[in-house]
Design a protein around this motif. Sequence first.
Motif, PDB file in Angstrom:
ATOM      1  N   ALA A 198     -25.156 -99.047  12.060  1.00  0.00           N
ATOM      2  CA  ALA A 198     -24.689 -97.740  12.524  1.00  0.00           C
ATOM      3  C   ALA A 198     -25.780 -96.686  12.368  1.00  0.00           C
ATOM      4  CB  ALA A 198     -23.452 -97.316  11.741  1.00  0.00           C
ATOM      5  N   ALA A 199     -25.690 -95.641  13.187  1.00  0.00           N
ATOM      6  CA  ALA A 199     -26.593 -94.506  13.085  1.00  0.00           C
ATOM      7  C   ALA A 199     -25.994 -93.463  12.153  1.00  0.00           C
ATOM      8  CB  ALA A 199     -26.833 -93.896  14.467  1.00  0.00           C
ATOM      9  N   VAL A 200     -26.871 -92.696  11.493  1.00  0.00           N
ATOM     10  CA  VAL A 200     -26.444 -91.611  10.617  1.00  0.00           C
ATOM     11  C   VAL A 200     -26.883 -90.295  11.250  1.00  0.00           C
ATOM     12  CG1 VAL A 200     -26.604 -90.601   8.313  1.00  0.00           C
ATOM     13  CG2 VAL A 200     -26.661 -93.093   8.592  1.00  0.00           C
ATOM     14  N   LEU A 201     -25.935 -89.374  11.396  1.00  0.00           N
ATOM     15  CA  LEU A 201     -26.186 -88.079  12.018  1.00  0.00           C
ATOM     16  C   LEU A 201     -25.971 -86.983  10.979  1.00  0.00           C
ATOM     17  CD1 LEU A 201     -24.867 -86.918  15.492  1.00  0.00           C
ATOM     18  CD2 LEU A 201     -24.801 -85.392  13.523  1.00  0.00           C
ATOM     19  N   ALA A 202     -26.942 -86.087  10.855  1.00  0.00           N
ATOM     20  CA  ALA A 202     -26.821 -84.954   9.935  1.00  0.00           C
ATOM     21  C   ALA A 202     -26.440 -83.710  10.715  1.00  0.00           C
ATOM     22  CB  ALA A 202     -28.128 -84.729   9.190  1.00  0.00           C
ATOM     23  N   GLU A 203     -25.337 -83.071  10.309  1.00  0.00           N
ATOM     24  CA  GLU A 203     -24.875 -81.839  10.944  1.00  0.00           C
ATOM     25  C   GLU A 203     -25.435 -80.622  10.220  1.00  0.00           C
ATOM     26  OE1 GLU A 203     -20.558 -82.297  12.603  1.00  0.00           O
ATOM     27  OE2 GLU A 203     -20.549 -82.975  10.528  1.00  0.00           O
ATOM     28  N   GLY A 204     -25.428 -79.496  10.903  1.00  0.00           N
ATOM     29  CA  GLY A 204     -25.741 -78.228  10.268  1.00  0.00           C
ATOM     30  C   GLY A 204     -27.197 -78.012   9.932  1.00  0.00           C
ATOM     31  N   GLN A 223     -28.290 -82.446  14.339  1.00  0.00           N
ATOM     32  CA  GLN A 223     -27.488 -81.487  15.091  1.00  0.00           C
ATOM     33  C   GLN A 223     -27.450 -80.189  14.296  1.00  0.00           C
ATOM     34  OE1 GLN A 223     -23.435 -82.765  15.673  1.00  0.00           O
ATOM     35  NE2 GLN A 223     -22.844 -80.959  16.838  1.00  0.00           N
ATOM     36  N   GLY A 224     -27.604 -79.061  14.959  1.00  0.00           N
ATOM     37  CA  GLY A 224     -27.551 -77.781  14.263  1.00  0.00           C
ATOM     38  C   GLY A 224     -28.335 -76.716  14.999  1.00  0.00           C
ATOM     39  N   TRP A 225     -28.312 -75.504  14.466  1.00  0.00           N
ATOM     40  CA  TRP A 225     -28.952 -74.377  15.135  1.00  0.00           C
ATOM     41  C   TRP A 225     -30.462 -74.569  15.281  1.00  0.00           C
ATOM     42  CZ3 TRP A 225     -26.285 -69.453  12.669  1.00  0.00           C
ATOM     43  CH2 TRP A 225     -24.944 -69.455  13.051  1.00  0.00           C
ATOM     44  N   HIS A 226     -31.059 -75.395  14.434  1.00  0.00           N
ATOM     45  CA  HIS A 226     -32.502 -75.649  14.544  1.00  0.00           C
ATOM     46  C   HIS A 226     -32.833 -76.267  15.910  1.00  0.00           C
ATOM     47  CE1 HIS A 226     -36.552 -76.368  13.157  1.00  0.00           C
ATOM     48  NE2 HIS A 226     -36.440 -77.676  13.293  1.00  0.00           N
ATOM     49  N   TYR A 227     -31.871 -76.961  16.500  1.00  0.00           N
ATOM     50  CA  TYR A 227     -32.098 -77.621  17.786  1.00  0.00           C
ATOM     51  C   TYR A 227     -31.366 -76.928  18.932  1.00  0.00           C
ATOM     52  CZ  TYR A 227     -33.645 -81.144  14.499  1.00  0.00           C
ATOM     53  OH  TYR A 227     -34.294 -81.793  13.476  1.00  0.00           O
ATOM     54  N   GLY A 228     -30.459 -76.040  18.609  1.00  0.00           N
ATOM     55  CA  GLY A 228     -29.741 -75.322  19.655  1.00  0.00           C
ATOM     56  C   GLY A 228     -28.339 -74.971  19.221  1.00  0.00           C
TER      57      GLY A 228
END
Length: 416
Positions: A198-204, A223-228
């Motif tokens: 499985a993949a691990v995704l970090a939010e925020g 995922q988060g404001w650093h990317y959009g």
Amino acid sequence: MRDIHEVIDRRAVTTVFQPLVDLSSGALIGFEALTRGPAGTPWHTPDALFGAARAAGRETELDWVCRAMAFRTILAAGPDPALTWFVNMEPAAARIPCPPDLAGTIADAEHLRVVTEVTERSIGHDPAGLLAVTTGLRAGGRGIALDDVGADPGSLALMPFLHPDVVKLDMQLLREPDEPRTARVVAAVGAYAETSGAAVLAEGIETARQAMAARTMGATIGQGWHYGRPGPLPEHARAGAQLPFIEPPPLSTGTPFEIVSRRRPVTRTTKSLLMPMSRHLEALSGDGTEPPVLLACFQEARHFSAATAARFTRIAANSPLVAALGTDLGDEPAPGVHGASFSAADPLHGEWNVIVVGPHRAAALVARELPDDAPDRDRRFDFALTHDRALVLEAARALLPRLAPAPSTHLLLTRS
């Protein structure tokens, strides 16, 4: 708008999108679809929107509306087929038919590469329903993501039952990277990701420093404001990397005793000698800061004594999922405890099983009674004991489809 009924009746929700990127290259993988209610109303935020719908008894219909509006927006953009779309889903919505005016959009979206996001709360509330939903989604070529892992200790114990393609780390972990709790969550998620693929995704993620911290935690997607920030879907977005889906969990065929005894040696003993082993496994369920799942088969309701019910109630107060199965046991044989009843002809009627699954431990005691008329304490059983995590999970999955939703709990929806 006058009230939540009008919002739902008019399908007056919109969708914004937040990018998901490959942390090593920065390449775009896809977007998460996020729902917003009508601007300038009390229902603009997702929590307020779903809170009002829940109070009005229309949360599952709203869930259909939100997914359909997300798909409609995506389809209108003529998207790159390689993009992956993360879309939230309330599994209880699968229990009601899709509203006719939305069915066409839902069908048109079947060719999209979709990952359906659920939370651990939906597993603990209705494990049988959720497993049926995710099995159907996987059969349709969709992936599964478990959201907010680490926000609640129970998410770690429930994670392997869902067998998600993507584990989404709760954003608070990035803000507390040195906390012991963060280390325990990261270790459990890393072990699952390594064994499952499985993949691990970090939010925020808001800064480059947090992006680096996410990578040290084993995350490969960010995922988060650093990317959009969430916003309208960009024109002509193209995927620079693709998220692979993993193999679904193996099907459990047979009862827990049948599953385990095929691969572990069987010993013959009496009820009086099995009792200490059974109590030991039950005790593991009430131990530690990350309580495990406890599933038990009692053959008949008379063996689920008042003392046992009191123990299971105490364990259920902290555990993400506790269940007791037996002839004449109801849907909730003790407060907070899932139940399931079966007939005397069911193969489970002859079994005494205690299964414990936690983020860092797994054990199963499985036993089958021999057909004789010995006194109660001298009743004889063939039994096997295993700590093999994969084998314990296979035995546990054989019981989950039998469980009813917990009537004394209400699933709390949260949306980003």
